[in-house]
Design an enzyme around this catalytic site. Structure first.
Site, PDB file in Angstrom:
ATOM      1  N   GLU A 135       5.171  10.054   3.528  1.00 40.08           N
ATOM      2  CA  GLU A 135       4.786   8.714   3.067  1.00 40.08           C
ATOM      3  C   GLU A 135       3.961   8.788   1.784  1.00 40.08           C
ATOM      4  O   GLU A 135       2.971   9.520   1.709  1.00 40.08           O
ATOM      5  CB  GLU A 135       3.986   7.965   4.131  1.00 40.08           C
ATOM      6  CG  GLU A 135       3.711   6.516   3.724  1.00 40.08           C
ATOM      7  CD  GLU A 135       3.085   5.700   4.838  1.00 40.08           C
ATOM      8  OE1 GLU A 135       3.240   4.457   4.819  1.00 40.08           O
ATOM      9  OE2 GLU A 135       2.445   6.284   5.734  1.00 40.08           O
ATOM     10  N   TYR A 152      -7.881   2.521   6.715  1.00 36.42           N
ATOM     11  CA  TYR A 152      -8.717   2.857   5.557  1.00 36.42           C
ATOM     12  C   TYR A 152     -10.176   2.609   5.916  1.00 36.42           C
ATOM     13  O   TYR A 152     -10.808   1.668   5.432  1.00 36.42           O
ATOM     14  CB  TYR A 152      -8.297   2.044   4.326  1.00 36.42           C
ATOM     15  CG  TYR A 152      -7.002   2.524   3.709  1.00 36.42           C
ATOM     16  CD1 TYR A 152      -6.972   3.664   2.896  1.00 36.42           C
ATOM     17  CD2 TYR A 152      -5.808   1.867   3.960  1.00 36.42           C
ATOM     18  CE1 TYR A 152      -5.783   4.116   2.339  1.00 36.42           C
ATOM     19  CE2 TYR A 152      -4.613   2.308   3.410  1.00 36.42           C
ATOM     20  CZ  TYR A 152      -4.607   3.434   2.605  1.00 36.42           C
ATOM     21  OH  TYR A 152      -3.426   3.881   2.064  1.00 36.42           O
ATOM     22  N   ASP A 210       0.800  -1.222   0.000  1.00 36.91           N
ATOM     23  CA  ASP A 210       0.000   0.000   0.000  1.00 36.91           C
ATOM     24  C   ASP A 210       0.831   1.269   0.000  1.00 36.91           C
ATOM     25  O   ASP A 210       0.568   2.194  -0.776  1.00 36.91           O
ATOM     26  CB  ASP A 210      -0.927  -0.003   1.212  1.00 36.91           C
ATOM     27  CG  ASP A 210      -1.696   1.297   1.346  1.00 36.91           C
ATOM     28  OD1 ASP A 210      -2.505   1.584   0.454  1.00 36.91           O
ATOM     29  OD2 ASP A 210      -1.466   2.027   2.329  1.00 36.91           O
ATOM     30  N   ASP A 239       4.773   0.820   4.021  1.00 38.12           N
ATOM     31  CA  ASP A 239       4.785  -0.457   4.717  1.00 38.12           C
ATOM     32  C   ASP A 239       4.621  -1.585   3.692  1.00 38.12           C
ATOM     33  O   ASP A 239       4.748  -1.371   2.492  1.00 38.12           O
ATOM     34  CB  ASP A 239       3.664  -0.499   5.770  1.00 38.12           C
ATOM     35  CG  ASP A 239       2.301  -0.152   5.167  1.00 38.12           C
ATOM     36  OD1 ASP A 239       2.125  -0.338   3.934  1.00 38.12           O
ATOM     37  OD2 ASP A 239       1.417   0.318   5.897  1.00 38.12           O
TER      38      ASP A 239
END
Length: 621
Positions: A570, A323, A162, A165
C-alpha cells in the site's frame, strides 16, 4: 637614271635596277640597325612597334594615401578570400541538416521525480482538472461535507485520498503538503529544471484550497476543525458500507461518508495544518492575495491549537487506529517555525525557542525513535529548520543558546544515520531500519534521505565542509552518499532487484493495494462487495498507479507482491511526499547538486538587529 640625293651622292631610281633581292635585304638590315642605334621616345616606339605593356608601378595611389602595391594586393586578396570562405560556410550551414545538441538525458532521480509526483494526481478527490493526466481517474467525492445543516463548513470537496482507500485524513495530508512546500522553497530551481515547478505548485494548491474549507479560515478565531472525511473502522464486525469495508472505485462511491470534527483537544492537527498553510504561503508569495489568505488561515488555526490543548487522536477517535499522534509539542515548534518564516513575527520565534517547549517536545530525551522524522514526529525536521536560521542569519541573543542546541541535536541525528554508528540497524541489502523492523519502512528512509541531503546542502551553502560526530569529522559528501544508498535501494538497488516505485524500472509491484488501480474502468459500476473480486484477484492491477511508493520490504529484504497485504503493497500520501522531497534534493547534474535557495524562506523576516542610529551632524564651532 640617276637623281640627286638630298643627303648627298647619287640616288638610283631606275626600275630596271639589276641589284638582286639579297643585296636589298642586306641594305635594309643596315638601315634598321642604324635607326635602332639611337634611342626612341615613347611616341616613336608606339609608331614603330605598336602598343606595349606599361611598366608596373611599385605603389598604388588611393587618393588620400599611397600604399605598397604588394600590400594592397595581399589586403584585397585576403578580404575576397575571407568573403568567399564566409559565404561557403553560410552555404554549408543553411544546406546541411542541423543536428541540435540535445540536453543530457535526465538522471534516475529526475525520472523518478516525474513519476512520484504523478501519484498525487491519482489521489485527488473532487472535480478533477482536465490536465490531471491519469486516464483511469475521474470526478469523485463531490458530495463530501454537503447537506450538513448547521455546520461551520459549506462543503469539503477536494483534497486527497490518503492511500489505497478513499478516506481523507487531514493530519498526514497536511504533513504531506508541508513537505512538498518545503522542498519547493529549498529547490525551486531544480523543480524548474525538471519541468515540474508548475505541477508541484498546482498539487500544493489542491491541498491548501481544501484545508481552507475545513475551518472558518476568514475568521480571527475558531471553535471547530475538520479532522477526517470518511470512515474505515471495521473492528467491531460491522458490515455497514464504509471506505474500508467496501472495495470500490472512488468514482462509484455511493455510501455515506461521515465528517469527523474536533472542537477542542486537536493541537497537533491544528499546528500541522498551520505549518502546511504557512509554508505554502511562501511558495505562493508571488500571488499576494492568495498568500495573505494562507497566512491568515495559518495564524487562526495555530492559535486554535494553542488554546485548545490535546491530541486529536486521543480517546475513542477513529484516527487513533490509523494515524495516532504521540504528542503535539513537536507540531507546536514545527508550525511556529513556519509561521515565523511566513510572517516575520518575532512572537512565534520567542515562543518556539523557549527551553520548556524544546523539553516538552523531547529535544533532550534521546530514545530509540529520536531522529525519526515522520507524519507523527516533526522534531527532527523542526530542529533542522531552525538550524537553518542559525547558519544563515545568526540572530544571536536571546535565541543563540537554544538555536545552538537545535543545531547540535541536528548534528547528532545526522551522525545516527551513518553506518559507522549503531543507533539504527540495517538490512543486509542496506536499508536503514528507522522504525526498528516494523512494517512500512520506506517512508522513514525517504524522509531521512531528504533531511541528510538538505543538511549537507545547508553546510555547503554556509561554506562549512562537514560536521563532527564526537571527535571524528565527516564531510558533507558522507551525508549525500547515505541519502543515495537509501533512495537507490527504493529504486531497485536491493537484493530483490525490484523497484518499489511503481512504473520505475522494469520490475516493480503489480498488485498494489489500491482500489482505483485494481478495478478496471470499463463502464461497469461495482458495488460495495462487488469489488471484492478485484481485491482478491491474483491478476496484476488493470491500471498502473504510476509513481506510488509502496510500503516496502520486511527487515530481511523480503517482499510479497500481494494486493491484500497492505504492509507490503500500500502506498501513502505522506510516504510519497518524503520521497518527492528526497528525489528533488538529489536530482540534477552532479556539479549542480546541492544548490539551495538561501533567501526565499527569509523573504518576510525583518532584520533581527535594530537599525543603527544615523551619524551625528558635523560639529560646528
Amino acid at each position: 637614271m640617276y637623281g640627286r640625293d638630298p643627303w648627298g651622292g647619287p640616288l638610283e631610281i631606275n626600275a630596271t635596277d639589276s641589284a638582286t633581292d639579297d643585296d636589298r635585304s642586306r641594305n635594309l638590315n643596315d638601315v634598321d640597325r642604324a635607326a635602332l642605334s639611337r634611342p626612341l621616345d615613347e611616341t616613336q616606339q608606339s609608331w614603330l612597334l605598336g602598343p606595349t605593356e606599361q611598366k608596373k608601378k611599385k605603389y598604388v595611389d588611393l587618393g588620400c594615401i599611397i600604399v605598397s602595391r604588394k600590400i594592397f594586393v595581399w589586403t584585397v586578396g585576403t578580404i575576397v578570400a575571407a568573403a568567399l570562405l564566409a559565404g561557403f560556410i553560410t552555404l554549408i550551414v543553411k544546406t546541411v541538416p542541423r543536428h541540435h545538441h540535445k540536453n543530457p538525458p535526465p538522471d534516475n532521480y529526475t525520472i523518478a521525480l516525474h513519476k512520484a509526483l504523478k501519484f498525487f494526481n491519482a489521489q485527488k478527490s473532487g472535480k478533477l482538472p482536465r490536465h490531471n493526466n491519469v486516464s483511469w481517474r475521474g470526478n469523485s467525492g463531490l458530495q463530501d461535507g454537503k447537506g450538513e445543516t448547521g455546520s461551520f463548513y459549506k462543503d469539503l470537496v477536494g483534497g486527497y485520498y490518503d492511500a489505497g482507500d478513499t478516506i481523507k485524513f487531514n493530519f498526514p495530508m497536511a504533513y504531506a503538503m508541508t513537505m512538498l512546500s518545503w522542498s519547493v522553497i529549498e529547490y525551486s530551481a531544480k523543480y524548474e529544471a525538471a519541468g515540474e515547478l508548475a505541477h508541484v505548485r498546482e498539487l500544493i494548491k489542491w491541498g491548501t484550497d481544501y484545508f481552507l474549507k475545513t475551518f472558518n479560515s476568514t475568521a480571527d478565531s475558531i471553535d471547530d476543525l475538520v479532522s477526517q472525511v470518511g470512515a474505515g473502522n471495521t473492528d467491531d464486525g460491522s458490515t455497514d458500507p464504509n471506505d474500508h469495508y467496501c472495495w470500490m472505485r472512488p468514482e462509484d462511491m455511493d455510501y455515506k461518508r461521515p465528517v469527523t470534527t474536533c472542537n477542542g483537544g486537536c493541537s497537533d492537527l491544528a499546528a500541522e495544518m498551520a505549518a502546511a498553510l504557512a509554508s505554502a504561503s511562501i511558495v505562493f508569495k508571488d500571488n499576494r492575495e492568495y498568500s495573505k489568505k494562507l497566512v491568515h488561515g495559518a495564524k487562526t488555526v495555530y492559535q486554535f491549537g494553542r488554546t485548545r490543548r490535546g491530541r486529536y487522536s486521543a480517546g475513542t477517535a477513529e484516527s487513533a487506529k490509523f494515524y495516532n499522534s504521540s504528542m503535539y509539542w513537536d507540531e507546536f515548534i514545527w508550525g511556529g517555525a513556519w509561521l515565523y518564516y511566513a510572517t516575520g513575527n518575532v512572537t512565534y520565534l520567542d515562543l518556539i525557542t523557549k527551553p520548556t517547549m524544546a523539553k516538552h517536545a523531547g529535544a533532550f530525551w534521546g530514545g530509540p525513535y529520536y531522529g525519526v522524522f515522520s507524519w507523527d514526529n516533526k522534531l527532527a525536521g523542526a530542529q533542522l529548520l531552525l538550524s537553518r536560521l542559525r547558519l544563515f542569519l545568526s540572530p544571536g541573543y536571546p535565541y543563540e543558546e537554544i538555536l545552538r542546541t537545535f543545531h547540535n541535536q541536528t548534528s547528532i541525528v545526522m551522525c545516527s544515520y551513518l553506518p559507522y554508528f549503531n543507533k539504527f540497524n540495517r538490512t543486509r541489502g542496506g536499508l536503514i531500519e528507522l522504525n526498528h523492523g516494523d512494517p512500512q519502512p520506506l517512508q522513514y528512509a525517504a524522509n531521512a534521505a531528504f533531511l541528510a541531503t538538505l543538511y549537507s546542502d545547508y553546510l555547503d551553502a554556509a561554506d562549512t565542509p562537514g560536521w563532527y560526530c564526537g571527535p571524528n569529522f565527516y564531510s558533507t559528501n558522507v551525508l549525500r552518499e547515505f541519502a543515495r544508498t537509501q533512495i537507490d535501494y527504493i529504486l531497485g538497488k536491493n537484493p530483490r532487484k525490484m523497484s518499489y516505485l511503481v512504473g520505475f524500472g522494469s520490475k516493480y509491484p503489480k498488485h498494489v493495494h489500491h482500489r482505483g488501480a485494481s478495478i478496471p474502468k470499463n463502464k461497469v459500476k461495482y458495488n460495495c462487495k462487488g469489488g471484492w473480486k478485484w481485491r482478491d484477484s491474483k491478476k496484476p492491477n488493470p491500471n498502473t498507479v504510476e509513481g506510488a511508493m509502496v510500503a516496502g520490504p520486511d527487515k530481511r529484504d523480503g517482499f510479497r507482491d500481494v494486493r491484500t497485504n497492505y504492509n507490503y503493497t500500500e502506498p501513502t500520501l505522506a510516504g510519497n511526499a518524503g520521497l518527492v522531497a528526497a528525489l528533488v534534493a538529489l536530482s540534477g547534474e552532479e556539479e549542480a547538486s546541492g544548490t539551495i535557495d538561501k533567501n526565499t524562506i527569509f523573504s518576510a523576516v525583518p532584520p533581527l538587529f535594530p537599525t543603527p542610529p544615523p551619524p551625528p551632524a558635523p560639529w560646528k564651532p
